[in-house]
Design a protein around this motif. Structure first.
Motif, mmCIF file in Angstrom:
data_model
loop_
_atom_site.group_PDB
_atom_site.id
_atom_site.type_symbol
_atom_site.label_atom_id
_atom_site.label_comp_id
_atom_site.label_asym_id
_atom_site.label_seq_id
_atom_site.Cartn_x
_atom_site.Cartn_y
_atom_site.Cartn_z
ATOM 1 N N ASP A 258 0.775 -1.147 -0.058
ATOM 2 C CA ASP A 258 0.084 -0.121 -0.127
ATOM 3 C C ASP A 258 0.945 1.122 0.154
ATOM 4 N N ASN A 259 1.973 1.268 0.849
ATOM 5 C CA ASN A 259 2.934 2.384 0.604
ATOM 6 C C ASN A 259 3.617 2.389 -0.671
ATOM 7 N N LEU A 260 3.824 1.480 -1.243
ATOM 8 C CA LEU A 260 4.243 1.380 -2.416
ATOM 9 C C LEU A 260 3.504 2.130 -3.434
ATOM 10 N N PHE A 261 2.086 1.570 -3.369
ATOM 11 C CA PHE A 261 1.149 2.184 -4.307
ATOM 12 C C PHE A 261 1.111 3.806 -3.986
ATOM 13 N N ALA A 262 1.095 4.216 -2.797
ATOM 14 C CA ALA A 262 0.990 5.493 -2.656
ATOM 15 C C ALA A 262 2.257 6.334 -3.203
ATOM 16 N N PHE A 263 3.264 5.716 -3.222
ATOM 17 C CA PHE A 263 4.517 6.176 -3.884
ATOM 18 C C PHE A 263 4.680 6.493 -5.169
ATOM 19 N N ALA A 264 3.986 5.316 -5.861
ATOM 20 C CA ALA A 264 3.916 5.245 -7.398
ATOM 21 C C ALA A 264 2.478 6.104 -7.869
ATOM 22 N N ASP A 265 1.756 6.290 -7.160
ATOM 23 C CA ASP A 265 0.380 6.834 -7.584
ATOM 24 C C ASP A 265 0.602 8.293 -7.872
ATOM 25 N N HIS A 266 0.386 8.762 -9.096
ATOM 26 C CA HIS A 266 0.368 9.944 -9.847
ATOM 27 C C HIS A 266 -0.924 10.072 -10.473
ATOM 28 N N THR A 267 -1.895 9.238 -10.359
ATOM 29 C CA THR A 267 -2.936 9.377 -11.359
ATOM 30 C C THR A 267 -3.854 10.418 -10.864
ATOM 31 N N HIS A 268 -4.886 10.909 -11.868
ATOM 32 C CA HIS A 268 -5.811 11.874 -11.400
ATOM 33 C C HIS A 268 -7.173 11.475 -11.495
ATOM 34 N N SER A 269 -7.378 10.324 -11.432
ATOM 35 C CA SER A 269 -8.778 9.870 -11.545
ATOM 36 C C SER A 269 -9.140 8.593 -10.563
ATOM 37 N N CYS A 270 -10.228 8.419 -10.137
ATOM 38 C CA CYS A 270 -10.300 7.224 -9.097
ATOM 39 C C CYS A 270 -10.413 5.770 -10.068
ATOM 40 N N GLY B 275 -8.430 5.455 -12.482
ATOM 41 C CA GLY B 275 -6.948 5.288 -12.641
ATOM 42 C C GLY B 275 -6.275 4.828 -11.546
ATOM 43 N N LYS B 276 -6.694 5.270 -10.312
ATOM 44 C CA LYS B 276 -5.932 4.663 -9.097
ATOM 45 C C LYS B 276 -6.236 3.225 -8.947
ATOM 46 N N GLN B 277 -7.606 2.591 -9.552
ATOM 47 C CA GLN B 277 -7.946 1.279 -9.412
ATOM 48 C C GLN B 277 -7.294 0.497 -10.496
ATOM 49 N N LEU B 278 -6.993 0.889 -11.561
ATOM 50 C CA LEU B 278 -6.091 0.452 -12.475
ATOM 51 C C LEU B 278 -4.716 0.155 -12.402
ATOM 52 N N LEU B 279 -4.144 1.159 -11.573
ATOM 53 C CA LEU B 279 -2.829 1.174 -11.359
ATOM 54 C C LEU B 279 -2.560 0.107 -10.178
#
Length: 267
Positions: free
Chosen positions: A57-69, A71-75
Protein backbone atom coordinates in the motif's frame (compact mmCIF):
# COMPACT_ATOMS: atom_id res chain seq x y z
CA UNK A 1 27.69 15.31 10.17
CA UNK A 2 25.56 18.18 8.94
CA UNK A 3 24.99 16.41 5.60
CA UNK A 4 23.94 13.20 7.35
CA UNK A 5 21.49 15.13 9.53
CA UNK A 6 20.02 16.84 6.47
CA UNK A 7 19.75 13.50 4.64
CA UNK A 8 18.11 11.94 7.69
CA UNK A 9 15.60 14.79 7.98
CA UNK A 10 14.92 14.64 4.24
CA UNK A 11 14.22 10.91 4.47
CA UNK A 12 11.88 11.40 7.41
CA UNK A 13 10.09 14.23 5.60
CA UNK A 14 9.53 12.09 2.51
CA UNK A 15 8.35 9.23 4.68
CA UNK A 16 5.99 11.57 6.54
CA UNK A 17 4.57 12.94 3.27
CA UNK A 18 4.14 9.41 1.99
CA UNK A 19 2.29 8.30 5.13
CA UNK A 20 0.07 11.40 4.91
CA UNK A 21 -0.74 10.64 1.26
CA UNK A 22 -1.54 7.02 2.08
CA UNK A 23 -3.84 8.13 4.91
CA UNK A 24 -5.97 10.07 2.41
CA UNK A 25 -6.28 7.08 0.06
CA UNK A 26 -9.33 4.86 0.43
CA UNK A 27 -7.49 1.60 -0.17
CA UNK A 28 -10.65 -0.47 0.19
CA UNK A 29 -12.18 1.37 -2.77
CA UNK A 30 -8.91 1.45 -4.70
CA UNK A 31 -8.47 -2.34 -4.40
CA UNK A 32 -12.09 -3.24 -5.20
CA UNK A 33 -11.48 -3.48 -8.95
CA UNK A 34 -8.56 -5.86 -8.38
CA UNK A 35 -10.50 -8.17 -6.06
CA UNK A 36 -13.59 -8.23 -8.30
CA UNK A 37 -11.68 -8.83 -11.52
CA UNK A 38 -12.59 -12.36 -12.61
CA UNK A 39 -9.60 -12.67 -14.94
CA UNK A 40 -7.24 -12.15 -12.00
CA UNK A 41 -6.56 -15.71 -10.81
CA UNK A 42 -4.35 -16.83 -7.93
CA UNK A 43 -1.64 -17.88 -10.39
CA UNK A 44 -1.11 -14.39 -11.83
CA UNK A 45 -1.68 -12.17 -8.81
CA UNK A 46 0.44 -11.11 -5.84
CA UNK A 47 -1.13 -12.59 -2.73
CA UNK A 48 -2.27 -10.46 0.20
CA UNK A 49 0.51 -11.88 2.38
CA UNK A 50 3.28 -11.04 -0.10
CA UNK A 51 1.72 -7.63 -0.75
CA UNK A 52 1.70 -6.84 2.97
CA UNK A 53 5.30 -8.10 3.36
CA UNK A 54 6.33 -5.72 0.56
CA UNK A 55 4.41 -2.87 2.23
CA UNK A 56 2.45 -2.71 -1.01
CA UNK A 57 0.00 0.00 0.00
CA UNK A 58 2.90 2.34 0.75
CA UNK A 59 4.49 1.39 -2.58
CA UNK A 60 1.21 2.19 -4.32
CA UNK A 61 1.00 5.58 -2.58
CA UNK A 62 4.55 6.34 -3.76
CA UNK A 63 3.85 5.32 -7.37
CA UNK A 64 0.41 6.92 -7.59
CA UNK A 65 0.36 10.05 -9.71
CA UNK A 66 -3.03 9.36 -11.28
CA UNK A 67 -5.75 11.99 -11.53
CA UNK A 68 -8.89 9.83 -11.48
CA UNK A 69 -10.35 7.19 -9.21
CA UNK A 70 -10.60 4.55 -11.98
CA UNK A 71 -6.95 5.35 -12.75
CA UNK A 72 -5.98 4.54 -9.17
CA UNK A 73 -7.89 1.26 -9.36
CA UNK A 74 -6.17 0.30 -12.61
CA UNK A 75 -2.74 1.19 -11.23
CA UNK A 76 -3.35 -0.90 -8.11
CA UNK A 77 -4.51 -3.80 -10.30
CA UNK A 78 -1.41 -3.48 -12.50
CA UNK A 79 0.95 -3.50 -9.51
CA UNK A 80 -0.63 -6.66 -8.10
CA UNK A 81 -1.00 -8.57 -11.37
CA UNK A 82 1.80 -10.60 -12.92
CA UNK A 83 1.56 -10.16 -16.68
CA UNK A 84 3.80 -11.17 -19.55
CA UNK A 85 2.84 -7.99 -21.41
CA UNK A 86 5.20 -5.05 -21.04
CA UNK A 87 2.97 -1.97 -20.92
CA UNK A 88 5.90 0.46 -21.26
CA UNK A 89 7.28 -1.30 -24.36
CA UNK A 90 3.84 -1.53 -25.98
CA UNK A 91 3.05 2.15 -25.38
CA UNK A 92 6.51 3.70 -25.59
CA UNK A 93 5.55 6.16 -28.35
CA UNK A 94 2.47 7.31 -26.43
CA UNK A 95 4.47 7.73 -23.21
CA UNK A 96 7.06 9.85 -25.03
CA UNK A 97 4.34 12.28 -26.18
CA UNK A 98 3.62 13.19 -22.55
CA UNK A 99 6.84 15.22 -22.57
CA UNK A 100 4.64 17.99 -23.97
CA UNK A 101 3.56 19.64 -20.70
CA UNK A 102 0.65 21.59 -22.18
CA UNK A 103 -0.83 18.50 -23.78
CA UNK A 104 -0.26 16.40 -20.67
CA UNK A 105 -1.93 19.00 -18.44
CA UNK A 106 -4.97 19.11 -20.73
CA UNK A 107 -5.31 15.31 -20.45
CA UNK A 108 -4.90 15.49 -16.67
CA UNK A 109 -7.61 18.14 -16.48
CA UNK A 110 -10.07 15.89 -18.31
CA UNK A 111 -9.24 12.84 -16.20
CA UNK A 112 -9.63 14.90 -13.02
CA UNK A 113 -13.36 15.09 -13.77
CA UNK A 114 -13.43 11.49 -12.50
CA UNK A 115 -11.60 12.28 -9.25
CA UNK A 116 -14.78 12.38 -7.13
CA UNK A 117 -14.90 9.55 -4.60
CA UNK A 118 -18.13 8.27 -6.18
CA UNK A 119 -16.15 7.39 -9.31
CA UNK A 120 -14.82 4.36 -7.42
CA UNK A 121 -18.34 2.92 -7.82
CA UNK A 122 -17.98 2.71 -11.62
CA UNK A 123 -16.38 -0.72 -11.44
CA UNK A 124 -19.63 -2.16 -10.06
CA UNK A 125 -21.42 -1.30 -13.31
CA UNK A 126 -18.97 -3.40 -15.31
CA UNK A 127 -18.04 -6.18 -12.91
CA UNK A 128 -21.35 -7.08 -11.30
CA UNK A 129 -23.82 -9.29 -13.16
CA UNK A 130 -26.84 -7.30 -14.32
CA UNK A 131 -30.29 -8.91 -14.49
CA UNK A 132 -31.93 -8.60 -17.91
CA UNK A 133 -35.76 -8.88 -18.03
CA UNK A 134 -37.18 -11.79 -19.98
CA UNK A 135 -39.07 -11.16 -23.22
CA UNK A 136 -42.32 -11.82 -21.36
CA UNK A 137 -41.51 -9.13 -18.80
CA UNK A 138 -40.50 -6.70 -21.54
CA UNK A 139 -43.87 -7.25 -23.26
CA UNK A 140 -45.62 -6.74 -19.91
CA UNK A 141 -43.80 -3.42 -19.41
CA UNK A 142 -44.83 -2.25 -22.89
CA UNK A 143 -48.45 -3.17 -22.27
CA UNK A 144 -48.57 -1.53 -18.85
CA UNK A 145 -47.25 1.73 -20.26
CA UNK A 146 -50.42 2.34 -22.25
CA UNK A 147 -52.91 0.57 -19.99
CA UNK A 148 -53.68 3.45 -17.54
CA UNK A 149 -54.26 5.96 -20.34
CA UNK A 150 -56.43 3.50 -22.27
CA UNK A 151 -58.54 2.73 -19.21
CA UNK A 152 -58.78 6.42 -18.29
CA UNK A 153 -60.12 7.20 -21.78
CA UNK A 154 -62.63 4.33 -21.52
CA UNK A 155 -63.78 5.57 -18.11
CA UNK A 156 -64.39 9.07 -19.47
CA UNK A 157 -66.42 7.59 -22.32
CA UNK A 158 -68.36 4.88 -20.44
CA UNK A 159 -68.36 6.31 -16.88
CA UNK A 160 -68.65 2.75 -15.51
CA UNK A 161 -67.46 1.68 -12.05
CA UNK A 162 -65.78 -1.46 -13.37
CA UNK A 163 -63.59 0.65 -15.68
CA UNK A 164 -62.58 2.85 -12.74
CA UNK A 165 -61.62 -0.22 -10.70
CA UNK A 166 -59.55 -1.56 -13.60
CA UNK A 167 -57.87 1.84 -13.90
CA UNK A 168 -56.93 1.87 -10.21
CA UNK A 169 -55.63 -1.70 -10.51
CA UNK A 170 -53.50 -0.73 -13.52
CA UNK A 171 -52.04 2.28 -11.67
CA UNK A 172 -51.18 0.16 -8.62
CA UNK A 173 -49.53 -2.44 -10.88
CA UNK A 174 -47.43 0.28 -12.54
CA UNK A 175 -46.42 1.65 -9.13
CA UNK A 176 -45.21 -1.81 -8.07
CA UNK A 177 -43.29 -2.41 -11.32
CA UNK A 178 -41.80 1.08 -11.30
CA UNK A 179 -40.44 0.96 -7.77
CA UNK A 180 -39.30 -2.63 -8.11
CA UNK A 181 -37.16 -1.48 -11.02
CA UNK A 182 -36.06 1.65 -9.20
CA UNK A 183 -35.01 -0.35 -6.12
CA UNK A 184 -32.54 -2.28 -8.28
CA UNK A 185 -31.15 0.92 -9.75
CA UNK A 186 -30.77 2.54 -6.34
CA UNK A 187 -27.75 0.35 -5.63
CA UNK A 188 -25.94 2.29 -8.38
CA UNK A 189 -27.12 5.72 -7.22
CA UNK A 190 -23.59 7.15 -7.02
CA UNK A 191 -22.24 5.31 -10.06
CA UNK A 192 -24.72 6.56 -12.69
CA UNK A 193 -23.76 10.28 -12.56
CA UNK A 194 -20.10 9.25 -12.74
CA UNK A 195 -20.88 7.00 -15.71
CA UNK A 196 -22.34 9.99 -17.56
CA UNK A 197 -19.17 11.93 -16.72
CA UNK A 198 -17.08 8.99 -17.92
CA UNK A 199 -18.82 9.02 -21.31
CA UNK A 200 -18.22 12.77 -21.69
CA UNK A 201 -14.56 12.46 -20.73
CA UNK A 202 -14.04 9.48 -23.05
CA UNK A 203 -15.68 11.35 -25.93
CA UNK A 204 -13.48 14.42 -25.41
CA UNK A 205 -10.27 12.40 -25.09
CA UNK A 206 -11.12 10.34 -28.17
CA UNK A 207 -11.18 13.54 -30.25
CA UNK A 208 -7.53 14.10 -29.37
CA UNK A 209 -5.37 12.93 -32.27
CA UNK A 210 -2.76 11.61 -29.86
CA UNK A 211 -5.23 9.23 -28.19
CA UNK A 212 -7.86 8.36 -30.81
CA UNK A 213 -5.86 5.38 -32.12
CA UNK A 214 -6.09 3.62 -28.74
CA UNK A 215 -9.75 2.75 -29.29
CA UNK A 216 -10.87 3.36 -32.89
CA UNK A 217 -14.42 2.08 -32.27
CA UNK A 218 -15.09 4.25 -29.21
CA UNK A 219 -17.36 6.71 -31.04
CA UNK A 220 -19.58 3.86 -32.20
CA UNK A 221 -19.88 2.48 -28.67
CA UNK A 222 -20.69 5.89 -27.19
CA UNK A 223 -23.35 6.48 -29.86
CA UNK A 224 -24.91 3.09 -29.01
CA UNK A 225 -25.23 4.25 -25.39
CA UNK A 226 -27.19 7.43 -26.25
CA UNK A 227 -30.60 5.95 -25.25
CA UNK A 228 -29.13 4.80 -21.93
CA UNK A 229 -27.69 8.28 -21.34
CA UNK A 230 -31.17 9.79 -21.60
CA UNK A 231 -32.55 7.29 -19.10
CA UNK A 232 -29.71 7.95 -16.66
CA UNK A 233 -30.19 11.71 -16.88
CA UNK A 234 -33.77 11.19 -15.67
CA UNK A 235 -32.53 8.96 -12.87
CA UNK A 236 -29.88 11.55 -11.95
CA UNK A 237 -32.68 14.04 -11.26
CA UNK A 238 -33.66 11.95 -8.22
CA UNK A 239 -30.47 13.01 -6.43
CA UNK A 240 -30.82 16.77 -7.03
CA UNK A 241 -33.75 17.87 -4.91
CA UNK A 242 -32.40 21.21 -3.75
CA UNK A 243 -35.65 23.21 -3.42
CA UNK A 244 -39.42 22.97 -3.06
CA UNK A 245 -39.83 23.68 -6.77
CA UNK A 246 -37.43 20.85 -7.59
CA UNK A 247 -39.38 18.47 -5.33
CA UNK A 248 -42.70 19.41 -6.97
CA UNK A 249 -41.15 18.95 -10.40
CA UNK A 250 -39.73 15.61 -9.32
CA UNK A 251 -43.13 14.41 -8.06
CA UNK A 252 -44.83 15.34 -11.34
CA UNK A 253 -42.12 13.62 -13.38
CA UNK A 254 -42.27 10.58 -11.08
CA UNK A 255 -46.04 10.26 -11.63
CA UNK A 256 -45.51 10.44 -15.40
CA UNK A 257 -42.77 7.84 -15.22
CA UNK A 258 -45.04 5.53 -13.23
CA UNK A 259 -47.76 5.78 -15.87
CA UNK A 260 -45.29 5.25 -18.72
CA UNK A 261 -42.95 2.89 -16.83
CA UNK A 262 -40.12 5.03 -18.15
CA UNK A 263 -36.85 3.06 -18.18
CA UNK A 264 -38.31 -0.10 -16.61
CA UNK A 265 -38.07 -2.16 -19.77
CA UNK A 266 -34.29 -1.97 -19.87
CA UNK A 267 -33.74 -2.83 -16.19
Amino acid sequence: NLLSVIANLSGKTKESVQETKQAFLDMESVSRYFYNQESTTDSNRISDKVWDDLDGDNLFAFADHTHSCPGKQLLYHSLRTLSGKNFITQNEKLIDTFDDDNWRLSIEKELARLSHHNAYELEALFQQTQDVPSKTMQQLYRGCRLLPFTLAALFLISNQTITLLLLLTAVILNVVLHYKHKYRLWGYLHAFPQFLTLLKVASRLHKDSGLSHLSPDLDRHIHALKPLQRELQLFQLDTKLDSDAAIIGYVLIEILRIFLLQGSECS
